[in-house]
Design a protein around this motif. Structure first.
Motif, short mmCIF file in Angstrom:
data_model
loop_
_atom_site.label_atom_id
_atom_site.label_comp_id
_atom_site.label_asym_id
_atom_site.label_seq_id
_atom_site.Cartn_x
_atom_site.Cartn_y
_atom_site.Cartn_z
N ILE A 31 3.13 5.97 -2.79
CA ILE A 31 4.30 6.70 -3.29
C ILE A 31 4.20 6.86 -4.80
CG2 ILE A 31 6.80 6.57 -3.64
CD1 ILE A 31 6.99 5.32 -0.83
N GLY A 32 3.83 5.80 -5.50
CA GLY A 32 3.69 5.88 -6.95
C GLY A 32 2.64 6.89 -7.37
N ARG A 33 1.49 6.91 -6.66
CA ARG A 33 0.42 7.86 -6.97
C ARG A 33 0.89 9.29 -6.70
NH1 ARG A 33 -3.71 5.34 -4.67
NH2 ARG A 33 -3.17 6.12 -2.61
N ASP A 34 1.60 9.50 -5.57
CA ASP A 34 2.10 10.83 -5.23
C ASP A 34 3.13 11.32 -6.26
OD1 ASP A 34 0.45 10.84 -3.04
OD2 ASP A 34 2.05 10.42 -1.58
N GLN A 54 0.83 -1.21 0.00
CA GLN A 54 0.00 0.00 0.00
C GLN A 54 0.87 1.26 0.00
OE1 GLN A 54 -3.27 0.08 -0.49
NE2 GLN A 54 -3.11 2.31 -0.54
N ALA A 55 1.93 1.24 0.78
CA ALA A 55 2.85 2.38 0.82
C ALA A 55 3.48 2.61 -0.54
CB ALA A 55 3.93 2.17 1.89
N THR A 81 2.81 14.57 -8.66
CA THR A 81 3.88 15.57 -8.66
C THR A 81 4.35 15.83 -10.08
OG1 THR A 81 4.58 14.89 -6.45
CG2 THR A 81 6.18 16.11 -7.78
N TRP A 82 4.58 14.77 -10.84
CA TRP A 82 5.03 14.92 -12.23
C TRP A 82 3.99 15.67 -13.05
CZ3 TRP A 82 9.22 15.32 -14.71
CH2 TRP A 82 9.23 15.26 -16.09
#
Length: 170
Positions: free
Chosen positions: A12-15, A7-8, A19-20
């Motif tokens: 992180i991938g979604r965040d 889940q973490a 950001t990109w």
């Protein structure tokens, strides 16, 4: 434990993806709004040669800078304002030709001391020319220009500048 790590990783991938997207959107907006204001500054050949001498402590200047501006239209005139910080009005020249306002000038580098070191140099110096398309035909004979607080203002009366009107249909 393994589920919380997965889940973490997803979070992180979604965040990172968000950001990109924000960075990309910011660059697109910057390019969209400033592409006309991005102006190339050129230096004299003698200054370019001197700049690269081994004993020369002068900074390397950026060759591009923003000359932010705006074009405002009223019923009677077109007003063009361009920010030219650090310049003298004598160093600015304006020409109007074929629906374009051409602004050219030179921003000179003046150093008060030779015994210092620049750590940041974001200001461009040298000669420049910028072409600004005008939205309407203007009366160049009655054009006026002023320079105050680093802002050049050019007032251009519109040809056929009468206010538009609504025509009723019978």
């Amino acid at each position: 434990m393994l589920d919380s790590l997965k889940q973490a990783g997803k979070n992180i991938g979604r965040d990172l993806s968000r950001t990109w997207e924000n960075i990309s959107e910011g660059w697109r907006e910057l390019l969209n709004h400033s592409s006309e204001a991005l102006t190339q500054f050129t230096r004299h050949k003698s200054e370019e040669h001197d700049e690269h001498d081994a004993g020369d402590m002068r900074p390397t200047f950026p060759r591009w800078s923003l000359l932010a501006g705006e074009i405002e239209e009223t019923d009677k005139e077109i007003v063009v304002r361009v920010e030219l910080p650090g310049m003298e009005k004598e160093d600015c020249h304006i020409t109007i030709d074929g629906g374009m306002l051409y602004l050219r000038g030179e921003k000179r580098f003046e150093r008060t001391t030779q015994d210092s070191t620049y750590h940041v140099m974001e200001r461009a110096y040298g000669a420049f020319q910028r072409a600004i398309p005008l939205p309407r035909n203007v009366d160049t004979n009655d054009a006026q220009a002023s320079y105050k607080n680093g802002v050049l203002t050019v007032s251009l009366p519109k040809l056929g500048g009468e206010k538009g009107r609504t025509i009723p249909i019978s």
